[in-house]
Design an enzyme around this catalytic site. Structure first.
Site, PDB file in Angstrom:
ATOM      1  N   ARG A 181     -15.590   2.614   4.145  1.00  0.00           N
ATOM      2  CA  ARG A 181     -16.455   3.703   4.587  1.00  0.00           C
ATOM      3  C   ARG A 181     -15.664   4.991   4.711  1.00  0.00           C
ATOM      4  NH1 ARG A 181     -18.250   4.063  10.648  1.00  0.00           N
ATOM      5  NH2 ARG A 181     -16.142   4.899  10.680  1.00  0.00           N
ATOM      6  N   ALA A 200     -19.372   0.685   4.429  1.00  0.00           N
ATOM      7  CA  ALA A 200     -18.611   0.155   3.293  1.00  0.00           C
ATOM      8  C   ALA A 200     -19.450  -0.798   2.453  1.00  0.00           C
ATOM      9  CB  ALA A 200     -17.358  -0.546   3.808  1.00  0.00           C
ATOM     10  N   ALA A 229     -10.675  10.380   2.550  1.00  0.00           N
ATOM     11  CA  ALA A 229     -12.133  10.338   2.731  1.00  0.00           C
ATOM     12  C   ALA A 229     -12.726  11.693   2.368  1.00  0.00           C
ATOM     13  CB  ALA A 229     -12.471   9.964   4.170  1.00  0.00           C
ATOM     14  N   GLN A 247      -6.543  -4.497   8.894  1.00  0.00           N
ATOM     15  CA  GLN A 247      -5.860  -3.427   9.614  1.00  0.00           C
ATOM     16  C   GLN A 247      -4.545  -3.988  10.119  1.00  0.00           C
ATOM     17  OE1 GLN A 247      -5.035  -0.509  10.111  1.00  0.00           O
ATOM     18  NE2 GLN A 247      -6.968   0.291  10.926  1.00  0.00           N
ATOM     19  N   LYS A 255     -20.367  -7.882   3.966  1.00  0.00           N
ATOM     20  CA  LYS A 255     -19.615  -7.371   2.810  1.00  0.00           C
ATOM     21  C   LYS A 255     -19.347  -8.514   1.817  1.00  0.00           C
ATOM     22  CE  LYS A 255     -16.874  -4.404   5.759  1.00  0.00           C
ATOM     23  NZ  LYS A 255     -15.678  -3.573   5.955  1.00  0.00           N
ATOM     24  N   GLU A 278       0.854  -1.193   0.000  1.00  0.00           N
ATOM     25  CA  GLU A 278       0.000   0.000   0.000  1.00  0.00           C
ATOM     26  C   GLU A 278       0.887   1.240   0.000  1.00  0.00           C
ATOM     27  OE1 GLU A 278      -3.293   0.549   2.998  1.00  0.00           O
ATOM     28  OE2 GLU A 278      -2.215   2.411   3.430  1.00  0.00           O
TER      29      GLU A 278
HETATM   30  P1  FAD Z   1     -17.489  -0.306   7.710  1.00  0.00           P
HETATM   31  O1  FAD Z   1     -17.395  -1.670   7.122  1.00  0.00           O
HETATM   32  O2  FAD Z   1     -18.644   0.542   7.294  1.00  0.00           O
HETATM   33  O3  FAD Z   1     -17.466  -0.479   9.304  1.00  0.00           O
HETATM   34  C1  FAD Z   1     -17.338   0.626  10.179  1.00  0.00           C
HETATM   35  C2  FAD Z   1     -18.086   0.331  11.490  1.00  0.00           C
HETATM   36  O4  FAD Z   1     -19.496   0.258  11.221  1.00  0.00           O
HETATM   37  C3  FAD Z   1     -17.710  -1.021  12.115  1.00  0.00           C
HETATM   38  O5  FAD Z   1     -17.803  -0.898  13.508  1.00  0.00           O
HETATM   39  C4  FAD Z   1     -18.784  -1.960  11.590  1.00  0.00           C
HETATM   40  O6  FAD Z   1     -18.973  -3.090  12.408  1.00  0.00           O
HETATM   41  C5  FAD Z   1     -20.011  -1.051  11.555  1.00  0.00           C
HETATM   42  N1  FAD Z   1     -20.949  -1.402  10.486  1.00  0.00           N
HETATM   43  C6  FAD Z   1     -20.626  -1.780   9.224  1.00  0.00           C
HETATM   44  N2  FAD Z   1     -21.761  -2.010   8.502  1.00  0.00           N
HETATM   45  C7  FAD Z   1     -22.795  -1.770   9.337  1.00  0.00           C
HETATM   46  C8  FAD Z   1     -24.218  -1.799   9.182  1.00  0.00           C
HETATM   47  N3  FAD Z   1     -24.785  -2.138   8.019  1.00  0.00           N
HETATM   48  N4  FAD Z   1     -24.997  -1.464  10.251  1.00  0.00           N
HETATM   49  C9  FAD Z   1     -24.425  -1.106  11.430  1.00  0.00           C
HETATM   50  N5  FAD Z   1     -23.085  -1.057  11.639  1.00  0.00           N
HETATM   51  C10 FAD Z   1     -22.282  -1.375  10.609  1.00  0.00           C
HETATM   52  N6  FAD Z   1      -9.508   5.258   5.311  1.00  0.00           N
HETATM   53  C11 FAD Z   1      -9.446   6.253   4.380  1.00  0.00           C
HETATM   54  O7  FAD Z   1     -10.022   7.320   4.595  1.00  0.00           O
HETATM   55  N7  FAD Z   1      -8.732   6.082   3.213  1.00  0.00           N
HETATM   56  C12 FAD Z   1      -8.089   4.929   2.910  1.00  0.00           C
HETATM   57  O8  FAD Z   1      -7.473   4.797   1.856  1.00  0.00           O
HETATM   58  C13 FAD Z   1      -8.144   3.855   3.873  1.00  0.00           C
HETATM   59  N8  FAD Z   1      -7.540   2.657   3.634  1.00  0.00           N
HETATM   60  C14 FAD Z   1      -7.680   1.619   4.526  1.00  0.00           C
HETATM   61  C15 FAD Z   1      -7.127   0.364   4.218  1.00  0.00           C
HETATM   62  C16 FAD Z   1      -7.285  -0.708   5.100  1.00  0.00           C
HETATM   63  C17 FAD Z   1      -6.708  -2.052   4.735  1.00  0.00           C
HETATM   64  C18 FAD Z   1      -7.970  -0.526   6.337  1.00  0.00           C
HETATM   65  C19 FAD Z   1      -8.109  -1.660   7.304  1.00  0.00           C
HETATM   66  C20 FAD Z   1      -8.502   0.710   6.660  1.00  0.00           C
HETATM   67  C21 FAD Z   1      -8.387   1.791   5.754  1.00  0.00           C
HETATM   68  N9  FAD Z   1      -8.966   3.053   6.010  1.00  0.00           N
HETATM   69  C22 FAD Z   1      -8.878   4.072   5.082  1.00  0.00           C
HETATM   70  C23 FAD Z   1      -9.652   3.302   7.287  1.00  0.00           C
HETATM   71  C24 FAD Z   1     -11.157   2.979   7.227  1.00  0.00           C
HETATM   72  O9  FAD Z   1     -11.814   3.832   6.329  1.00  0.00           O
HETATM   73  C25 FAD Z   1     -11.684   3.174   8.646  1.00  0.00           C
HETATM   74  O10 FAD Z   1     -11.159   2.163   9.467  1.00  0.00           O
HETATM   75  C26 FAD Z   1     -13.187   3.275   8.829  1.00  0.00           C
HETATM   76  O11 FAD Z   1     -13.419   3.671  10.184  1.00  0.00           O
HETATM   77  C27 FAD Z   1     -13.950   1.983   8.654  1.00  0.00           C
HETATM   78  O12 FAD Z   1     -13.962   1.588   7.381  1.00  0.00           O
HETATM   79  P2  FAD Z   1     -14.713   0.210   6.960  1.00  0.00           P
HETATM   80  O13 FAD Z   1     -14.598   0.175   5.498  1.00  0.00           O
HETATM   81  O14 FAD Z   1     -14.230  -0.922   7.740  1.00  0.00           O
HETATM   82  O15 FAD Z   1     -16.209   0.586   7.425  1.00  0.00           O
END
Ligand code: FAD
Length: 279
Positions: free
Chosen positions: A100, A117, A44, A173, A162, A10
């Protein structure tokens, strides 16, 4: 590299244009170990769209690795997200990490139409005219739990959702102990997760870097590594400690059957390549 496994990296778009030639050199150096893909982070809210796309196109045109675009959906409308995906696909980028993203500091309410997400995965998989052109949808996974989740079970439930929406790969992570990953994979598999869960690692080469990473990720302090890094003031020795820690993790993860190794390169090739070489 002594271990035989698929690797990926990355990188992030540099904040100032004068850092771009250095990043291009690092990307070429990373390509020397034939990574399967190199992913590029996304600010974001769209703050880095043009810069991310430029780096992705550089990877596409100058390496053998596939470019994989991170995209976030926080604060965006469905139409904006569709426009964004379309512009990436039309530039030849067909692999994505659907995220997300985090709310801007101080905000607690989710604006926009895509709240999680999974909504972005859904859109990429079947919701837009360019869906058929998308080759891969990866998602994030959290071996030690997302800071907003009530339990690890919630994270696994989220990953299952997902997967059902069309994700075909999870990237974790960063974490510091192999057992955390293995425990998560075991629980996820028992719950029905079948997509590969790629462990994400970063060689931590200074206490300052460790503190920053913990602040950004909400991970718990790995005191053993922290103490080792604090035990010396010598930056060369600190780098050796961080690289050796990461190399040990790579070896153990590959031995335990991880589907590959994803390395957070932090736009520098030396430390991640050294970790792979020592593994
Ligand atoms: P989600 O899957 O939406 O989850 C977030 C929270 O919401 C979790 O607690 C989950 O359990 C909960 N949740 C999910 N779906 C639901 C639902 N339907 N109803 C209720 N609760 C729900 N951030 C950036 O800004 N730019 C990047 O390029 C970036 N790259 C990353 C790369 C990796 C490999 C990782 C691990 C993280 C990265 N992040 C990045 C950070 C990421 O955007 C944050 O960690 C964010 O807080 C969560 O993203 P997510 O996609 O896991 O969200």
């Amino acid at each position: 590299m002594t271990v035989q496994t698929a690797v990926s990296f990355e990188v992030y778009p540099p904040r100032s244009p004068d850092k771009l030639p250095g990043l291009h050199d690092s990307i070429r150096a990373l390509d020397s170990v034939s990574p399967e893909f190199i992913s590029v982070t996304f600010g974001a809210g769209g703050s880095s769209t043009r810069d991310s796309l430029d780096v992705l196109c550089f990877i596409k045109d100058n390496t053998h690795a596939k470019p994989l675009a991170h995209l976030t959906c926080v604060g965006t409308t469905r139409e904006e997200a569709e426009g964004l995906i379309t512009s990436f696909v039309e530039s030849g980028i067909t692999e994505f990490l659907a995220l997300r993203g985090d709310l801007p500091e101080g905000e607690t309410e989710h604006r926009g139409e895509l709240h999680h997400a999974v909504d972005l995965v859904d859109l990429m998989n079947s919701g837009i005219s360019h869906s058929a052109a998308i080759d891969r949808i990866a998602v994030a996974a959290f071996p030690n739990g997302h800071p907003e989740s009530a339990s690890l079970d919630e994270d696994i439930e989220t990953l299952l959702t997902k997967q059902s929406a069309g994700a075909t790969l999870a990237i974790t992570q960063l974490f510091f102990y192999v057992e955390d990953y293995l425990r998560f994979v075991e629980k996820a598999t028992l719950a029905g997760v079948t997509i590969p869960i790629l462990p994400g690692l970063m060689p931590i080469t200074s206490p300052t870097r460790l503190a920053r990473v913990l602040e950004l990720t909400g991970e718990k302090n790995p005191h053993e590594l922290d103490n080792r890094l604090q035990d010396t003031e010598d930056s060369g020795k600190r780098a050796e400690i961080g690289i050796a820690w990461c190399a040990d993790m790579i070896r153990d993860l590959v031995d335990a059957g991880a589907p590959g190794i994803h390395l957070y390169a932090f736009n520098q090739h030396e430390t991640v390549l050294s970790a792979l070489e020592q593994a």
